[in-house]
Design a protein around this motif. Structure first.
Motif, PDB file in Angstrom:
ATOM      1  N   PHE A 132       0.823  -1.206   0.000  1.00  0.00           N
ATOM      2  CA  PHE A 132       0.000   0.000   0.000  1.00  0.00           C
ATOM      3  C   PHE A 132       0.862   1.263   0.000  1.00  0.00           C
ATOM      4  O   PHE A 132       0.632   2.188  -0.781  1.00  0.00           O
ATOM      5  CB  PHE A 132      -0.963   0.010   1.188  1.00  0.00           C
TER       6      PHE A 132
ATOM      7  N   ASP B  80      -2.285   4.397   8.058  1.00  0.00           N
ATOM      8  CA  ASP B  80      -3.088   3.183   8.189  1.00  0.00           C
ATOM      9  C   ASP B  80      -4.566   3.533   8.227  1.00  0.00           C
ATOM     10  O   ASP B  80      -4.956   4.637   8.581  1.00  0.00           O
ATOM     11  CB  ASP B  80      -2.671   2.409   9.447  1.00  0.00           C
TER      12      ASP B  80
ATOM     13  N   THR C 165      -5.044  -1.990  -3.034  1.00  0.00           N
ATOM     14  CA  THR C 165      -3.730  -2.493  -3.459  1.00  0.00           C
ATOM     15  C   THR C 165      -3.594  -3.950  -3.046  1.00  0.00           C
ATOM     16  O   THR C 165      -3.367  -4.249  -1.875  1.00  0.00           O
ATOM     17  CB  THR C 165      -2.608  -1.655  -2.784  1.00  0.00           C
TER      18      THR C 165
HETATM   19  P1  NAD Z   1       1.526  -5.438   3.330  1.00  0.00           P
HETATM   20  O1  NAD Z   1       1.348  -6.769   3.974  1.00  0.00           O
HETATM   21  O2  NAD Z   1       2.027  -5.353   1.937  1.00  0.00           O
HETATM   22  O3  NAD Z   1       2.525  -4.557   4.232  1.00  0.00           O
HETATM   23  C1  NAD Z   1       2.405  -4.429   5.606  1.00  0.00           C
HETATM   24  C2  NAD Z   1       3.686  -3.827   6.134  1.00  0.00           C
HETATM   25  O4  NAD Z   1       3.519  -3.571   7.528  1.00  0.00           O
HETATM   26  C3  NAD Z   1       4.873  -4.771   5.995  1.00  0.00           C
HETATM   27  O5  NAD Z   1       5.974  -4.008   5.577  1.00  0.00           O
HETATM   28  C4  NAD Z   1       5.068  -5.299   7.422  1.00  0.00           C
HETATM   29  O6  NAD Z   1       6.393  -5.636   7.689  1.00  0.00           O
HETATM   30  C5  NAD Z   1       4.623  -4.104   8.244  1.00  0.00           C
HETATM   31  N1  NAD Z   1       4.125  -4.436   9.579  1.00  0.00           N
HETATM   32  C6  NAD Z   1       3.111  -5.283   9.893  1.00  0.00           C
HETATM   33  N2  NAD Z   1       2.918  -5.304  11.235  1.00  0.00           N
HETATM   34  C7  NAD Z   1       3.826  -4.429  11.772  1.00  0.00           C
HETATM   35  C8  NAD Z   1       4.123  -4.007  13.091  1.00  0.00           C
HETATM   36  N3  NAD Z   1       3.446  -4.478  14.143  1.00  0.00           N
HETATM   37  N4  NAD Z   1       5.111  -3.093  13.262  1.00  0.00           N
HETATM   38  C9  NAD Z   1       5.786  -2.610  12.197  1.00  0.00           C
HETATM   39  N5  NAD Z   1       5.566  -2.967  10.928  1.00  0.00           N
HETATM   40  C10 NAD Z   1       4.597  -3.871  10.715  1.00  0.00           C
HETATM   41  O7  NAD Z   1       0.135  -4.709   3.503  1.00  0.00           O
HETATM   42  P2  NAD Z   1      -0.377  -3.379   2.781  1.00  0.00           P
HETATM   43  O8  NAD Z   1      -1.289  -3.764   1.691  1.00  0.00           O
HETATM   44  O9  NAD Z   1       0.774  -2.520   2.470  1.00  0.00           O
HETATM   45  O10 NAD Z   1      -1.273  -2.737   3.923  1.00  0.00           O
HETATM   46  C11 NAD Z   1      -0.689  -2.137   5.061  1.00  0.00           C
HETATM   47  C12 NAD Z   1      -1.696  -1.199   5.696  1.00  0.00           C
HETATM   48  O11 NAD Z   1      -1.962  -0.135   4.796  1.00  0.00           O
HETATM   49  C13 NAD Z   1      -3.061  -1.808   5.984  1.00  0.00           C
HETATM   50  O12 NAD Z   1      -3.086  -2.521   7.172  1.00  0.00           O
HETATM   51  C14 NAD Z   1      -3.960  -0.589   5.988  1.00  0.00           C
HETATM   52  O13 NAD Z   1      -3.986  -0.001   7.276  1.00  0.00           O
HETATM   53  C15 NAD Z   1      -3.273   0.347   5.015  1.00  0.00           C
HETATM   54  N6  NAD Z   1      -4.037   0.368   3.735  1.00  0.00           N
HETATM   55  C16 NAD Z   1      -3.949  -0.667   2.841  1.00  0.00           C
HETATM   56  C17 NAD Z   1      -4.718  -0.633   1.679  1.00  0.00           C
HETATM   57  C18 NAD Z   1      -4.668  -1.753   0.659  1.00  0.00           C
HETATM   58  O14 NAD Z   1      -5.548  -1.803  -0.209  1.00  0.00           O
HETATM   59  N7  NAD Z   1      -3.703  -2.642   0.677  1.00  0.00           N
HETATM   60  C19 NAD Z   1      -5.563   0.470   1.435  1.00  0.00           C
HETATM   61  C20 NAD Z   1      -5.628   1.507   2.366  1.00  0.00           C
HETATM   62  C21 NAD Z   1      -4.855   1.441   3.510  1.00  0.00           C
END
Ligand code: NAD
Length: 486
Positions: free
Chosen positions: A36, A189, A232
């Motif tokens: 994301f 987030d 994403t």
């Molecule tokens: P992803 O699995 O690709 O990435 C998650 C990242 O967070 C990884 O780099 C991981 O190492 C890190 N992480 C997880 N737990 C952690 C912790 N406790 N401390 C530190 N780092 C930690 O997931 P993503 O798709 O990038 O989504 C991440 C966040 O982005 C979601 O939880 C959401 O809040 C937000 N988001 C995602 C989307 C989407 O469509 N993917 C849309 C809007 C917002």
């Protein structure tokens, strides 16, 4: 592999950075370089770097293990470059190479390098995407959970941290000691008031470490709230191979996202900010109405669709939303439960927003996975459904769709769909005790899961009873029979 060397030789259909990467400087440090962040914040920052080169980004991974090490190696061997494919529901697509990441640090391998950047005056914003559950807030008390083992360990050796809280607060301590200004802590987030949640978490940790330091952070750092939006998906090896063959690239780290993107943010920055409005970011005084609409409509209906979607056996969100029964249930949830209890920002039609959300879910080209959306359901339910559930219970409104959603979530946690196929539900915040509740066969124990804590102070007897009834129907007759009447 994509490297600096091939930037001048990209396929004609792939757009490269519009600036010379050598002129870019460090300005932002980002924790959690997931998909994301790479499709959202990095995509926006990439567009302003030609005119504002002082806002390049240092990426930091905090997690241990082989996968984290492999990811760090891939970033370094690609000079931190990667491709972003944007796809429309019509199937139209465009591809660009994003160049704004200047370095990637794996924190457990070199904690001091991360701390040195955090104490560097050039870094003026520390942003993060660490998932909804990553802020370590106890939903029952609403406070930062100091009993967490990693937090306890950081508090014992605060100058050698391992959590995001430990790093950020130690970085700020060093800045204070050196007489430097603080930085802005920018959560990206999906949380209601993500800045306020981040403030509570970082100040909660700082207070336990040193009350004077907490006071300095409170007075000098800022935590702007923001609403972030861009679907994403995860990139599986199959998707990676397909993207590379379609794009004519050999990218170890491709990202794919929908063409829609939105970022609304409060303009509260402690130490300057990039001119992101030039890339389309909306700066507002109060983000609340925007985040309410996004979280209560888009995110809430995404999980309302995907919990039962996983159970029916749909792998992709676009398949689930094409199923008239599941789609009809989501429409009824939005029409009957959400829209009547939601206030729209001026100029936004909630009916049009509803239609656009369902249209976005139908984007088959993205290959977005139902299990990804259903994952971390325990944290997501607390953030995405709480306001609607509370308004339903307080207003003595119809509980049928909410009970169905809760029942579908609990049945989904069992890890087997109606076709008999097994899958692994992802609940990163669960320990053994929560899995025992989730897997219990008595239908009621699982109601004690923290997913439902945020409305436990209300009278939930009828709702709980309905959830148990629906679980039994799902188990005996299937999801479709258990859907609320429309
Ligand atoms: P992803 O699995 O690709 O990435 C998650 C990242 O967070 C990884 O780099 C991981 O190492 C890190 N992480 C997880 N737990 C952690 C912790 N406790 N401390 C530190 N780092 C930690 O997931 P993503 O798709 O990038 O989504 C991440 C966040 O982005 C979601 O939880 C959401 O809040 C937000 N988001 C995602 C989307 C989407 O469509 N993917 C849309 C809007 C917002």
């Amino acid at each position: 592999m994509i490297t600096n060397k091939i930037l001048n030789d990209l396929p004609k259909t792939v757009q490269g950075p519009s600036y010379d990467r050598d002129t870019i400087k460090n300005g932002i440090l980002h924790f959690g370089v997931g998909n994301f962040f790479r499709a959202h914040e990095a995509f926006y920052v990439d567009q302003i770097l030609r005119d504002s080169p002082e806002w390049g980004i240092i990426g930091v991974g905090l997690t241990h293990g082989d996968r984290s090490k492999k990811k760090a190696d891939e970033f370094i061997s690609q000079d931190c470059l990667y491709s972003l494919t944007e796809t429309a529901p019509s199937g139209d697509r465009s591809v660009r190479v994003i160049g704004c990441l200047r370095d990637y640090l794996l924190a457990p391998a070199d904690p001091e390098a991360v701390l040195a950047h955090l104490a560097d005056p050039a870094i003026r914003i520390v942003s993060m995407t660490i998932t909804e559950g990553g802020y370590n807030i106890d939903e029952k008390t609403g406070e930062f959970d100091l009993s967490d083992a990693d937090v306890q360990s950081d508090l014992k050796t605060p100058e050698k941290p391992s959590t995001v809280f430990g790093y950020v607060v130690e970085g700020l301590r060093r800045r204070r000691e050196a007489g430097l200004p603080a930085f802005t802590v920018m959560s990206c987030d999906n949380l209601r008031h993500n800045g306020n949640v981040a403030r509570k978490a970082f100040l909660g940790y700082a207070r336990a470490r040193d009350a004077e330091l907490e006071k300095w952070i409170e007075e000098n750092a800022t935590f702007p709230n923001s609403m972030v939006d861009r679907i994403t998906p995860s990139v599986t090896p199959d998707i990676r191979a397909k993207l590379n063959s379609e794009n004519g690239l050999d990218d170890d780290l491709p990202v794919i996202a929908e063409d829609f993107h939105q970022w609304v943010m409060e303009d509260h920055f402690a130490n300057g900010r990039p001119p992101l409005e030039k890339a389309g970011v909306q700066f507002v005084e109060d983000v609340t109405p925007y985040e309410q609409v996004k979280i209560r409509m888009l995110n809430a209906s995404h999980i309302m669709l995907c919990f039962p979607g996983v159970l029916v056996g749909y792998e992709y969100v676009a398949q689930a939303v094409k199923d008239g029964d599941l789609r009809g249930n989501v429409e009824a949830f939005l029409n009957e439960d959400v829209i009547p209890t939601l206030t729209a920002p001026a100029g936004l039609s909630l009916e049009e927003y509803r239609d656009s959300v369902l249209h976005r879910f139908s984007n088959a080209a993205m290959g977005d996975q139902t299990l990804r959306i259903a994952g971390d359901g325990c944290s997501k339910i607390q953030v995405f459904w709480t306001d609607t559930v509370r308004k339903t219970l307080e207003g003595k409104r119809d509980i049928a769709r909410i009970a169905f959603g809760m029942a579908a979530y609990l049945e989904m946690l069992r890890g087997v769909n109606e076709k008999g196929d097994h899958y692994t539900p992802n609940e990163p915040t669960f320990r053994d005790a929560q899995w025992t509740l989730a897997k219990s066969d008595d239908f009621t124990s699982a109601l004690e899961l923290p997913a439902f804590d945020a409305w436990r102070d209300l009278d939930t007897a009828a709702l709980d009873q309905k959830v148990v009834e629906i679980r039994k129907i799902i188990r005996e007759k299937g999801v479709k029979v258990a859907l609320p009447a429309r």
